[in-house]
Design a protein around this motif. Structure first.
Motif, short mmCIF file in Angstrom:
data_model
loop_
_atom_site.label_atom_id
_atom_site.label_comp_id
_atom_site.label_asym_id
_atom_site.label_seq_id
_atom_site.Cartn_x
_atom_site.Cartn_y
_atom_site.Cartn_z
N TRP A 84 -17.14 1.10 -7.48
CA TRP A 84 -18.27 2.11 -7.72
C TRP A 84 -19.66 1.25 -7.51
N GLY A 85 -19.58 0.07 -7.43
CA GLY A 85 -20.71 -0.62 -7.12
C GLY A 85 -21.09 -0.52 -5.74
N LEU B 283 -17.34 -3.03 6.34
CA LEU B 283 -15.69 -3.70 6.43
C LEU B 283 -15.60 -4.97 6.69
N LEU B 284 -16.61 -5.72 7.64
CA LEU B 284 -16.59 -6.89 8.17
C LEU B 284 -17.05 -7.77 7.14
N VAL B 285 -18.24 -7.68 6.37
CA VAL B 285 -18.76 -8.27 5.25
C VAL B 285 -17.55 -8.32 4.23
N VAL B 286 -16.75 -7.18 3.92
CA VAL B 286 -15.78 -7.27 2.85
C VAL B 286 -14.78 -8.48 3.30
N LEU C 206 -25.49 -5.09 -8.02
CA LEU C 206 -25.37 -6.06 -8.75
C LEU C 206 -25.69 -5.81 -10.07
N ALA C 207 -26.26 -4.82 -10.41
CA ALA C 207 -26.48 -4.13 -11.76
C ALA C 207 -24.81 -3.92 -12.28
N LEU C 208 -23.92 -3.52 -11.30
CA LEU C 208 -22.59 -3.24 -11.94
C LEU C 208 -21.61 -4.44 -11.72
N ASN C 209 -22.08 -5.44 -10.99
CA ASN C 209 -21.09 -6.57 -10.47
C ASN C 209 -21.77 -7.85 -10.73
N ALA C 210 -23.07 -8.05 -11.32
CA ALA C 210 -23.28 -9.40 -11.39
C ALA C 210 -22.56 -10.25 -12.18
N PRO D 213 -20.30 -11.88 -4.77
CA PRO D 213 -20.66 -12.15 -3.51
C PRO D 213 -20.56 -10.83 -2.57
N ALA D 214 -19.96 -9.87 -2.80
CA ALA D 214 -19.60 -8.75 -2.02
C ALA D 214 -20.89 -7.92 -1.78
N TRP D 215 -22.09 -8.31 -2.49
CA TRP D 215 -23.21 -7.51 -2.44
C TRP D 215 -23.59 -7.12 -0.81
#
Length: 610
Positions: free
Chosen positions: A338-339, A391-394, A129-133, A139-141
């Motif tokens: 990168w996240g 991969l499932l969560v992706v 989340l530091a890179l993608n918040a 949502p992919a955290w």
């Protein structure tokens, strides 16, 4: 035919059984399972970059229509929603067994891996989340929270320390807690468009499964029929149907092996041996199946299918990412990629190693051989191999195909980097802070009067420790040796008994003497069992308990519920770390006995050690 001569007996082993045993041993290989998963991933990557056939194949629609019920999905969705339900069912079996019989049952032993797993869940999410918040990828955290158990255990067998059995137990327990967290995240954060009616149907099916196990139904078919109905209702409810596998598994019967069931199976097999007949053979199979709890039966049955079919098939359908120059450039310049890498590689190491180090300092009782900072950091690095659930969560978190490809590239790169980092960490740890030589020449763990079972003066000049099981050899030979040494040395020495159990009947006897020890009758029960010439069964053990004046109900309860399993497991881990053979081994004043294990040699060694 092969004939083995042991103790004057001739054992005949037909070729079919030798081949079958070799096959089962191969299918139990964790490195081989990891290799199968890696091969499926490589095939998917190559296939996805050879035209459009990869996407075309996995987009094929298939299903059934029954009246107004249309169950049609793409081939990829069938793998994700149906085939992976078997994987999650297997995970659920592990979770239930660990909480009921395994590491997570003993709170003191579970503190370290549980805290490490929590650190490995939280820190990766914070880094991601530091890179993608605030971005579309936020949502992919959930992609960075999971550890692929099959990959991690397989790679640990390749790059981890050879003689550190506690490290594998730590990783397995950590992975179970990790899976619980990942499944909870999927249920709470990646489920939409719920249908209350179908949810009610699924809940009713789960209640029915609970009633089946409460009724002690031991056959698989009733559970299978109801389980398929629960999966279908869960699928139609909007909840990800793989969760049905977990919920069903958590309700499956799990309990220690009942001595009465084992005795019954033995008697039926004995009748078949006397007069082979089809009906008696069927009864023998039923009695043997019934003697093994369903959780353990299904775990053993499904393990090879999950490792060599289910998980590789999932990798084949999900790991195919176009690796064109443009796609790689987009992924490598993406904060999402990168996240994912930062969360899985750095987050897992920092979360697991950091939390473990803190717990070891604050709770000294969690320290154990082979669980030091370098080895825990290596496990943290291995845990960055998220893969399967990642991969499932992706697919669940990212509707945009471009973002999905970037996240998948991140998962694949993270797995490769995690493996390389773990190899480097283990190698550096072995060079800079090598583990004590575990050849078994010296005692693995000092004698603790508050924990160990000691016979003789606590402050005796000589200490003799024996690792053994109460098997036939111990009762007919080793017990006699110990008594002669006691006669020869008298009050000059103390005897310490530790378990090294490799067979189920010996395991039950180990539970029995520990249960008696809880009532201050350890050595009395030990001697009474050791004086038996035949194989002590459940009825005899209960009779001995009564003769010794024990609380028989408490004794039986402790044996049946594995109440003192932790002590036996600790001794077994020490024996495994020392590579002790499947027979009694003596240590005299901390050093392994050299030469024959007879009373003369033990007494001579004890006197020379002074």
């Amino acid at each position: 035919m092969r004939r083995d001569h042991r103790d004057g007996c001739t054992l005949t082993m037909p070729r079919f059984y030798r081949q079958r045993r070799a096959l089962l041993r191969a299918l139990d290989s964790e490195p081989l399972a990891a290799a199968a998963l890696a091969a499926a991933t490589l095939i998917a990557l190559v296939w996805a970059n050879l035209g459009s056939s990869y996407d075309d194949f996995w987009s094929i629609q298939a299903g059934v229509r029954i009246g107004g019920l249309d169950l049609s999905m793409s081939a990829s969705d069938w793998v994700d929603d149906a085939v992976m339900a078997v994987f999650f069912f297997s995970v659920g079996l592990d979770v239930r067994r660990e909480f009921t019989l395994g590491e997570l049952r003993d709170r003191r032993r579970a503190v370290l891996p549980v805290c490490a797993a929590l650190g490995g869940l939280v820190v990766p999410v914070l880094l991601f989340l530091a890179l993608n918040a605030g971005s579309a990828a936020a949502p992919a955290w959930g992609v960075v929270i999971s550890t692929d158990t099959a990959f991690a255990l397989g790679m640990l067998a390749l790059v981890g320390p050879r003689k550190a059995p506690r490290l594998r137990v730590f990783l397995l327990t950590l992975a179970v807690v990790d899976d619980i967290g990942a499944l909870g995240v999927i249920a709470l954060f990646y489920t939409e468009d719920l249908s209350p009616g179908w949810l009610a149907v699924a809940a009713a099916g789960l209640v029915l499964i609970w009633l089946l196990q409460r009724s002690r139904i031991w056959r698989v078919m009733p559970y299978l029929v109801v389980g398929i109905g629960v999966w279908l209702a869960m699928h139609l409810s909007g909840v990800h149907p793989t969760l049905a596998g977990v919920l069903i598994a958590l309700l499956m019967p799990v309990y220690p092996t009942r001595l009465e069931d084992v005795d019954t199976a033995s008697k039926v097999v004995h009748q078949f041996r006397q007069a082979p007949a089809a009906r008696v053979a069927r009864l023998a199979r039923w009695s043997i199946d019934r003697s093994v709890p369903m959780n353990q039966r299904l775990t053993d049955l499904l393990q090879s299918y999950v490792n060599f079919l289910v998980v590789p098939l999932f990798a084949l359908s999900n790991a195919g990412v176009p690796l064109s120059g443009q796609a790689l450039s987009a992924a490598l310049s993406s904060r999402l990629t990168w996240g994912v890498i930062a969360g899985l590689v750095l987050g897992k190491v920092l979360g697991i190693a950091g939390t473990s180090t803190l717990v070891r300092r604050l709770v000294p009782g969690t320290r154990a051989p082979s669980l030091d900072v370098p080895r825990l950091a290596g496990v943290g690095a291995l845990s960055g191999m998220g893969f399967t659930i990642s991969l499932l969560v992706v697919d669940l978190a990212l509707p945009d195909p471009a973002l999905r490809d970037e996240a998948r590239v991140g998962v694949l790169l993270a797995s490769a980097l995690a493996f390389a980092l773990s190899w480097a960490v283990f190698a550096a740890g072995n060079r800079l802070r090598p583990l004590p030589a575990p050849a078994g020449r010296t005692l693995q763990r000092e004698v603790d009067p508050e924990r160990d079972h000691i016979r003789g003066p606590v402050d005796a000049r000589t200490t003799i420790v024996v690792y053994a099981a109460l098997d036939h050899r111990y009762r007919t030979r080793t017990f006699e040796v110990e008594n002669e040494v006691r006669h020869l040395l008298g009050d000059e020495f103390r005897l310490v008994f530790r378990h090294h159990v490799t067979a189920q009947p010996d395991f039950v006897r180990a539970l029995a003497i520990e249960a008696a020890g809880a009532q201050d009758r350890f050595w009395e029960m030990h001697d009474a069992i050791s004086e038996q010439h035949g194989e002590p069964d459940a009825r005899l053990l209960r009779g001995i308990a009564g003769d010794l004046g024990l609380d028989v109900e408490r004794f039986v309860h402790d044996v049946r519920t594995y109440a003192h399993l932790g002590r036996i497991d600790d001794d077994n881990l020490d024996a495994d770390a020392a590579s002790l053979p499947d027979q009694a081994v003596f240590y005299v004043d901390g050093h392994k006995l050299e030469g024959p294990a007879n009373s003369w040699n033990i007494t001579r060694t004890a006197r020379l050690s002074r």
